[in-house]
Motif scaffolding. Structure first.
Motif, PDB file in Angstrom:
ATOM      1  N   ILE A  57       0.864  -1.182   0.000  1.00  0.00           N
ATOM      2  CA  ILE A  57       0.000   0.000   0.000  1.00  0.00           C
ATOM      3  C   ILE A  57       0.898   1.230   0.000  1.00  0.00           C
ATOM      4  O   ILE A  57       1.741   1.397   0.893  1.00  0.00           O
ATOM      5  CB  ILE A  57      -0.929   0.033   1.225  1.00  0.00           C
ATOM      6  N   CYS A  58       0.730   2.071  -0.992  1.00  0.00           N
ATOM      7  CA  CYS A  58       1.519   3.300  -1.094  1.00  0.00           C
ATOM      8  C   CYS A  58       0.674   4.478  -0.620  1.00  0.00           C
ATOM      9  O   CYS A  58      -0.345   4.819  -1.244  1.00  0.00           O
ATOM     10  CB  CYS A  58       1.976   3.512  -2.539  1.00  0.00           C
ATOM     11  N   THR A  67      -4.659   8.239   4.555  1.00  0.00           N
ATOM     12  CA  THR A  67      -4.340   7.008   5.280  1.00  0.00           C
ATOM     13  C   THR A  67      -5.608   6.223   5.592  1.00  0.00           C
ATOM     14  O   THR A  67      -5.664   4.997   5.396  1.00  0.00           O
ATOM     15  CB  THR A  67      -3.585   7.330   6.579  1.00  0.00           C
ATOM     16  N   GLU A  68      -6.626   6.910   6.073  1.00  0.00           N
ATOM     17  CA  GLU A  68      -7.902   6.244   6.353  1.00  0.00           C
ATOM     18  C   GLU A  68      -8.454   5.566   5.095  1.00  0.00           C
ATOM     19  O   GLU A  68      -8.945   4.428   5.152  1.00  0.00           O
ATOM     20  CB  GLU A  68      -8.916   7.251   6.891  1.00  0.00           C
ATOM     21  N   GLU A  69      -8.374   6.267   3.987  1.00  0.00           N
ATOM     22  CA  GLU A  69      -8.883   5.732   2.725  1.00  0.00           C
ATOM     23  C   GLU A  69      -8.063   4.514   2.281  1.00  0.00           C
ATOM     24  O   GLU A  69      -8.614   3.498   1.850  1.00  0.00           O
ATOM     25  CB  GLU A  69      -8.839   6.811   1.642  1.00  0.00           C
ATOM     26  N   ILE A  74      -8.405  -3.273   4.384  1.00  0.00           N
ATOM     27  CA  ILE A  74      -7.251  -4.169   4.520  1.00  0.00           C
ATOM     28  C   ILE A  74      -7.634  -5.542   5.084  1.00  0.00           C
ATOM     29  O   ILE A  74      -6.833  -6.463   5.055  1.00  0.00           O
ATOM     30  CB  ILE A  74      -6.143  -3.546   5.394  1.00  0.00           C
ATOM     31  N   GLY A  75      -8.839  -5.674   5.594  1.00  0.00           N
ATOM     32  CA  GLY A  75      -9.269  -6.968   6.104  1.00  0.00           C
ATOM     33  C   GLY A  75      -8.696  -7.268   7.476  1.00  0.00           C
ATOM     34  O   GLY A  75      -8.241  -6.363   8.186  1.00  0.00           O
ATOM     35  N   VAL A 114      -3.042   5.265  12.440  1.00  0.00           N
ATOM     36  CA  VAL A 114      -2.922   3.874  12.001  1.00  0.00           C
ATOM     37  C   VAL A 114      -3.351   2.922  13.120  1.00  0.00           C
ATOM     38  O   VAL A 114      -4.052   1.933  12.877  1.00  0.00           O
ATOM     39  CB  VAL A 114      -1.483   3.557  11.542  1.00  0.00           C
ATOM     40  N   THR A 115      -2.955   3.228  14.347  1.00  0.00           N
ATOM     41  CA  THR A 115      -3.310   2.353  15.471  1.00  0.00           C
ATOM     42  C   THR A 115      -4.815   2.350  15.709  1.00  0.00           C
ATOM     43  O   THR A 115      -5.399   1.297  16.014  1.00  0.00           O
ATOM     44  CB  THR A 115      -2.558   2.774  16.740  1.00  0.00           C
ATOM     45  N   GLN A 116      -5.445   3.487  15.582  1.00  0.00           N
ATOM     46  CA  GLN A 116      -6.904   3.530  15.736  1.00  0.00           C
ATOM     47  C   GLN A 116      -7.582   2.655  14.688  1.00  0.00           C
ATOM     48  O   GLN A 116      -8.517   1.905  14.999  1.00  0.00           O
ATOM     49  CB  GLN A 116      -7.428   4.965  15.630  1.00  0.00           C
ATOM     50  N   ILE A 117      -7.103   2.734  13.453  1.00  0.00           N
ATOM     51  CA  ILE A 117      -7.698   1.944  12.374  1.00  0.00           C
ATOM     52  C   ILE A 117      -7.504   0.448  12.636  1.00  0.00           C
ATOM     53  O   ILE A 117      -8.454  -0.344  12.607  1.00  0.00           O
ATOM     54  CB  ILE A 117      -7.080   2.329  11.015  1.00  0.00           C
ATOM     55  N   VAL A 118      -6.255   0.064  12.914  1.00  0.00           N
ATOM     56  CA  VAL A 118      -5.937  -1.361  13.055  1.00  0.00           C
ATOM     57  C   VAL A 118      -6.500  -1.934  14.354  1.00  0.00           C
ATOM     58  O   VAL A 118      -7.027  -3.055  14.366  1.00  0.00           O
ATOM     59  CB  VAL A 118      -4.418  -1.581  12.961  1.00  0.00           C
ATOM     60  N   SER A 119      -6.412  -1.195  15.447  1.00  0.00           N
ATOM     61  CA  SER A 119      -6.958  -1.720  16.705  1.00  0.00           C
ATOM     62  C   SER A 119      -8.468  -1.854  16.629  1.00  0.00           C
ATOM     63  O   SER A 119      -9.057  -2.748  17.255  1.00  0.00           O
ATOM     64  CB  SER A 119      -6.561  -0.836  17.885  1.00  0.00           C
ATOM     65  N   GLY A 120      -9.109  -0.981  15.845  1.00  0.00           N
ATOM     66  CA  GLY A 120     -10.546  -1.128  15.626  1.00  0.00           C
ATOM     67  C   GLY A 120     -10.877  -2.446  14.954  1.00  0.00           C
ATOM     68  O   GLY A 120     -11.853  -3.125  15.311  1.00  0.00           O
ATOM     69  N   ILE A 121     -10.042  -2.834  13.980  1.00  0.00           N
ATOM     70  CA  ILE A 121     -10.209  -4.130  13.308  1.00  0.00           C
ATOM     71  C   ILE A 121      -9.976  -5.271  14.304  1.00  0.00           C
ATOM     72  O   ILE A 121     -10.743  -6.241  14.358  1.00  0.00           O
ATOM     73  CB  ILE A 121      -9.233  -4.244  12.120  1.00  0.00           C
TER      74      ILE A 121
END
Length: 244
Positions: A57-58, A67-69, A74-75, A114-121
């Motif tokens: 991902i670039c 970044t959110e977009e 990402i699954g 990034v942590t908010q996005i991934v930890s939410g997953i």
């Protein structure tokens, strides 16, 4: 001690070169599925040619919305390494607003995003997870001409503790690894003065700087179930510098 990440998916930021590149390669060797994130497409293309199994991902992580977009689809993700970072050496009195904004936006703001996005997953998955932030000895001690960088890494260490507190109930562990100078391309620029290098090494019991591999193995350990009761830790990988 054998570590396997078979069946796990990891996301690594700043994966195009240096420490992030080395972490990405080793995670794949340990059977993880890896998403490599970098703002430099050319770096990702080279890495993909060497490690074809990775997803790339670039995106410029300093751009919150972009970044959110980029990460919205990402699954499943089990492991996160917040490695992307920048440094601009300026003496107090010569520090520019651009340097402050750039350094904080990548080293602190992007980690939060990034942590908010991934930890939410991870929370939705309900099976826990592990996050490692790549900090620095600069978060613990003052370094000449590194005022802004030191401030960002000190902030990152405190973020690690706060994230560990808030994510612990979901069985998501968060730790930091804090290396001394690691001989990446960025470090070679920042530490090009032989006098400065000699002074730093003289303060280190081991008397040498890190290579990327010296950071990779502590990261792998903290990501693994071998470190299942470790969270909120700031692990120095500094040849004894901060201890002495």
């Amino acid at each position: 001690m054998e570590i396997s990440f078979l069946g796990k998916k990891a996301l690594v930021t700043g994966a195009g070169q240096g420490i992030g590149r080395a972490i990405t390669q080793k995670l794949v060797e340990c059977q993880a599925e890896v998403i490599a994130v970098s703002k430099t497409k050319a770096h990702l293309e080279v890495l993909k040619s060497e490690v074809p199994s990775i997803q790339t991902i670039c995106v410029d992580l300093s751009n919150w919305e972009a970044t959110e977009e980029a990460l919205k689809n990402i699954g499943p993700v089990d492991l996160l390494v917040n490695n992307a970072g920048v440094s601009k050496c300026q003496s107090l009195g010569d520090i520019t607003a651009d340097a402050v904004d750039m350094t904080f936006s990548v080293n602190v703001r992007a980690v939060i995003n990034v942590t908010q996005i991934v930890s939410g997953i991870m929370k939705k998955q309900g099976r826990g997870g592990a996050i490692v932030n790549i900090s620095s000895q600069a978060g613990m001690v003052a370094l000449l001409d590194h005022c802004v960088y030191c401030a960002t890494k000190g902030a990152l260490d405190q973020l690690t503790r706060c994230m560990a507190l808030e994510l612990g109930p979901y069985q998501i562990r968060v730790n930091s690894v804090s290396p001394t100078v690691v001989m990446t391309e960025m470090a070679k620029v920042a530490w090009s003065d032989p006098v400065k290098v000699a002074e730093m090494k003289a303060k280190m019991p081991l008397g040498r700087f890190c290579e990327p591999k010296d950071v990779v193995y502590p990261v792998l350990y903290l990501l693994s179930d071998k470190a299942d009761m470790i969270t909120g830790a700031i692990l120095p990988v500094d040849g004894g510098y901060t201890a002495c």
